[in-house]
Scaffold this motif. Structure first.
Motif, mmCIF file in Angstrom:
data_model
loop_
_atom_site.group_PDB
_atom_site.id
_atom_site.type_symbol
_atom_site.label_atom_id
_atom_site.label_comp_id
_atom_site.label_asym_id
_atom_site.label_seq_id
_atom_site.Cartn_x
_atom_site.Cartn_y
_atom_site.Cartn_z
ATOM 1 N N TYR B 105 0.882 -1.164 0.000
ATOM 2 C CA TYR B 105 0.000 0.000 0.000
ATOM 3 C C TYR B 105 0.922 1.217 0.000
ATOM 4 O O TYR B 105 1.736 1.371 0.909
ATOM 5 C CB TYR B 105 -0.862 -0.063 1.258
ATOM 6 C CG TYR B 105 -1.687 1.158 1.567
ATOM 7 C CD1 TYR B 105 -2.969 1.293 1.048
ATOM 8 C CD2 TYR B 105 -1.197 2.154 2.403
ATOM 9 C CE1 TYR B 105 -3.732 2.397 1.358
ATOM 10 C CE2 TYR B 105 -1.960 3.265 2.710
ATOM 11 C CZ TYR B 105 -3.230 3.389 2.188
ATOM 12 O OH TYR B 105 -3.989 4.477 2.495
ATOM 13 N N LEU B 107 2.485 4.656 0.528
ATOM 14 C CA LEU B 107 2.330 5.786 1.458
ATOM 15 C C LEU B 107 2.755 7.098 0.815
ATOM 16 O O LEU B 107 2.118 8.124 0.992
ATOM 17 C CB LEU B 107 3.189 5.564 2.711
ATOM 18 C CG LEU B 107 2.805 4.408 3.628
ATOM 19 C CD1 LEU B 107 3.838 4.268 4.744
ATOM 20 C CD2 LEU B 107 1.430 4.637 4.219
ATOM 21 N N VAL B 115 7.547 4.787 -0.826
ATOM 22 C CA VAL B 115 7.438 4.159 0.484
ATOM 23 C C VAL B 115 6.109 3.417 0.539
ATOM 24 O O VAL B 115 5.076 3.957 0.131
ATOM 25 C CB VAL B 115 7.495 5.204 1.619
ATOM 26 C CG1 VAL B 115 7.458 4.516 2.984
ATOM 27 C CG2 VAL B 115 8.735 6.069 1.478
ATOM 28 N N ARG B 117 3.639 0.382 2.788
ATOM 29 C CA ARG B 117 3.349 -0.562 3.869
ATOM 30 C C ARG B 117 3.165 -1.940 3.250
ATOM 31 O O ARG B 117 2.543 -2.061 2.190
ATOM 32 C CB ARG B 117 2.066 -0.174 4.584
ATOM 33 C CG ARG B 117 2.208 0.950 5.569
ATOM 34 C CD ARG B 117 2.575 0.401 6.941
ATOM 35 N NE ARG B 117 3.306 1.394 7.725
ATOM 36 C CZ ARG B 117 2.736 2.334 8.460
ATOM 37 N NH1 ARG B 117 1.445 2.388 8.526
ATOM 38 N NH2 ARG B 117 3.469 3.184 9.141
ATOM 39 N N GLU B 131 7.418 -1.895 6.474
ATOM 40 C CA GLU B 131 7.398 -0.727 5.599
ATOM 41 C C GLU B 131 8.641 -0.806 4.729
ATOM 42 O O GLU B 131 9.699 -1.229 5.207
ATOM 43 C CB GLU B 131 7.426 0.538 6.468
ATOM 44 C CG GLU B 131 7.021 1.788 5.743
ATOM 45 C CD GLU B 131 6.956 2.964 6.720
ATOM 46 O OE1 GLU B 131 5.901 3.152 7.327
ATOM 47 O OE2 GLU B 131 7.962 3.661 6.865
ATOM 48 N N ARG B 148 0.767 5.874 -7.130
ATOM 49 C CA ARG B 148 0.349 7.088 -6.449
ATOM 50 C C ARG B 148 0.078 6.730 -4.997
ATOM 51 O O ARG B 148 -0.048 5.558 -4.650
ATOM 52 C CB ARG B 148 -0.893 7.685 -7.088
ATOM 53 C CG ARG B 148 -2.062 6.708 -7.149
ATOM 54 C CD ARG B 148 -3.283 7.341 -7.768
ATOM 55 N NE ARG B 148 -3.615 8.525 -7.027
ATOM 56 C CZ ARG B 148 -3.915 9.697 -7.583
ATOM 57 N NH1 ARG B 148 -3.922 9.804 -8.882
ATOM 58 N NH2 ARG B 148 -4.228 10.724 -6.854
ATOM 59 N N ARG B 149 -0.040 7.727 -4.179
ATOM 60 C CA ARG B 149 -0.353 7.488 -2.773
ATOM 61 C C ARG B 149 -1.682 6.736 -2.668
ATOM 62 O O ARG B 149 -2.670 7.116 -3.283
ATOM 63 C CB ARG B 149 -0.451 8.835 -2.041
ATOM 64 C CG ARG B 149 -0.393 8.736 -0.543
ATOM 65 C CD ARG B 149 0.038 10.054 0.037
ATOM 66 N NE ARG B 149 -0.874 11.147 -0.301
ATOM 67 C CZ ARG B 149 -1.838 11.601 0.511
ATOM 68 N NH1 ARG B 149 -1.997 11.069 1.690
ATOM 69 N NH2 ARG B 149 -2.620 12.586 0.134
ATOM 70 N N GLY B 150 -1.652 5.650 -1.953
ATOM 71 C CA GLY B 150 -2.881 4.881 -1.758
ATOM 72 C C GLY B 150 -3.038 3.719 -2.712
ATOM 73 O O GLY B 150 -3.910 2.873 -2.498
#
Lengths: 360, 202
Positions: B105, B107, B115, B117, B131, B148-150
């Protein structure tokens, strides 16, 4: 953890539970009634608040009368649907913005789609609303300066979100979906902290302030209102894990007693531990009575055991992996209501005084 | 039916359906009845060929083959299974053995890495207990557009082994597509939201 007996009926209790990933607060608000604010889970996915209450001989299905989800970040909400299901006599309360048509539509549209294995905050909220639809239990909605709970000598107020944050959040939800019905951007582009719920809790002569993840802008809005309760708090759940982004000196000056008991759960993200040394010193400059649920946010747990081939591939790919798991800890504060006595503080597991987090 | 070329025509006559694939249609020896062709093929592969190749026998020899397509006819859930007998040069099919698998996932995305998780699927974890900083070079060109983030991805480390026995280590990151919604989905979601608002007095 060996948590012992439950508090007496005339004792207030505040317990902050933190497994290293997330936080949950249980409050004994007198006369055997309890409230739970936010949720975190253990390694098996069980809410730690339930475990704690069971361990001290309290039946959560009877005793818990209020469950608050301050916002839908994973570190505050995981397991909350289970909590709501188990605590059948509790009223559920969340930020009013999460009860709006825009958010509920997105939550339902995403349900059953490409979720992460670990679920998501949106899924938890959807699970709660679905449960409430089955039981017909009407939720309470938190917004700035609203009394969300009253029973006997206890009253609980929500201090946020303010109107501006509320409207801004709704607009940002609207931007997630384009005219073709496609999700254009990630839900993580939303900023739940902007609509997080700070809580002011008073039971008899004892007051606590629960900061959730409210940031500086949110605190500024709270301080500007005249409608909020003005009693100063003796206990402060420090917002956003002690991050400087949520530190506002005026909160300490105007909303807290001198030298209050301050507690936080450490957090680690992107290789950065929160709070860092500077952030710890900010808190310690305000009070000596500061505690954390884990010994250090920057310590490195042992790496996971893996085959040499996997380790070699990770290394050659240039990937750096960190373990996040920290051992669980808890901070418990008990106070005999109306006694004017010093509150009794007890730490469990990895919890410690905040000064232990400063790198020597 | 059996797709045949010159090299397989002799085989077709003595084709037998392996157990678990399905049953012959009563009026046609060339069509099978089965509920799920993909599953049937997978079962067949696992049973007959240890996940690598299909062995098709005729009276005199054994030849490696692989299923190439499955079609569903319009009537009575009748399926056709196509089998191609490759030339001998194509017989050798590599296998992949996963040693470690994560769900990730994202971050944050930085200049040269991102980065994330990680949930250890191999370890049976329910939590993101790790992480990672992962270089952008580990992602395919196509997946870079999804980063992208998420966003959510699978990361698998394992090895590929050819029939000849040579082994190659592999690390592969594949991003999931953003869930697509059509107008009906959104209408259903809106109806649910409105019902929740009405019943729960929101």
């Amino acid at each position: 953890m060996e948590a012992g007996k439950p508090p007496r009926r005339d004792e207030f209790e505040f317990t902050l539970l933190g497994p290293g990933y997330g936080e949950s607060i249980v409050l004994h608000v007198g006369e055997g009634f309890w409230a739970i604010v936010d949720s975190c889970i253990d390694r098996n996915g069980n809410p730690r608040a339930l475990q704690y209450l069971n361990s001290i001989g309290v039946d959560p299905s009877e005793a818990v009368r209020l469950i608050v989800a301050t916002h839908w970040h994973d570190d505050h909400i995981r397991g909350i649907a289970k909590l709501v299901e188990y605590c059948g006599r509790a009223t559920f309360c969340c930020s009013s913005v999460l009860c709006k048509h825009e958010f509920l539509t997105i939550a339902h549209a995403l349900e059953g789609r490409s979720h992460s294995l670990t679920g998501s905050g949106v899924r938890e909220i959807h699970g709660v609303i679905s449960r409430l639809l089955q039981t017909g239990s009407i939720p309470s909605q938190a917004i700035a300066n609203r009394r969300i709970y009253v029973r006997g000598q206890c009253e609980i107020w929500s201090l946020s979100p303010d109107d501006r944050s509320f409207q801004s959040f709704l607009r940002s939800i609207g931007r997630l979906v384009n005219a073709g019905g496609q999700i254009e951007s990630s839900l993580t582009d939303l900023t739940p902290n902007a609509v997080a719920v700070a809580l002011w809790v008073r039971v008899n002569d004892f007051t606590v302030l629960l900061g959730s993840d409210v940031d500086k802008r949110g605190w500024t809005a709270i301080l500007q209102t005249k409608e909020r309760p003005t009693d100063k708090a003796s206990v402060f759940k420090i917002p956003h894990h002690g991050s400087a982004s949520a530190y506002l000196p005026e909160v300490w000056d105007r909303m807290l007693d001198p030298d209050p008991i301050a507690v936080l759960t450490p957090w680690r993200r992107g290789g950065r531990g929160v709070p860092n040394d500077h952030e710890v010193r900010l808190v310690l400059s305000r009070t000596d009575n500061a505690y954390a649920t884990a010994r250090s946010s920057s310590s490195k747990p042992a790496p996971a055991s893996r085959s040499s081939m996997v380790k070699r591939t990770i290394r050659e790919a240039g990937v750096k992996i960190r373990r996040l798991a920290m051992s669980p800890g808890a901070i418990r504060i008990r106070y005999t209501l109306g006694s004017q006595a010093q509150p009794r503080i007890k730490t469990f597991g990895e919890a410690c005084h905040l000064k232990n987090l400063v790198q020597m | 039916m059996v797709q045949s070329d010159q090299s397989t025509s002799a085989i077709e006559a003595s084709w037998r359906v392996p157990e678990g694939l399905g049953t012959f249609d009563s009026d046609s020896k060339r069509q099978f009845r089965t509920q799920n062709v993909d599953q049937a093929i997978n079962n067949w592969l696992a049973k007959e060929s240890d996940g690598r190749t299909i062995r098709v026998s005729d009276s005199s020899s054994e030849i490696a083959a692989r299923p190439t397509f499955a079609r569903q006819s319009q009537i009575n859930h009748r399926f056709s299974l196509g089998v191609e007998i490759p030339s001998s040069a194509q017989w050798r099919v590599s296998t992949f053995h996963a040693l470690q698998e994560w769900e990730g996932y994202v971050l944050s995305v930085r200049d040269t890495d991102f980065v994330a998780r990680l949930v250890d699927i191999t370890g049976g974890s329910a939590n993101a207990a790790e992480e990672a900083d992962i270089p952008l070079a580990e992602i395919s060109e196509n997946d870079l557009t999804k980063l992208r983030r998420g966003s959510i991805f699978r990361w698998v480390i394992g090895y590929e082994r050819s029939i000849s026995g040579s082994k190659k280590r592999v690390s592969e990151i594949v991003f999931r597509d953003t869930p697509a919604m059509n107008e009906t989905d959104m209408q259903k979601a809106e109806a649910w939201a409105l019902e929740a608002i009405r019943l729960l007095k929101l």
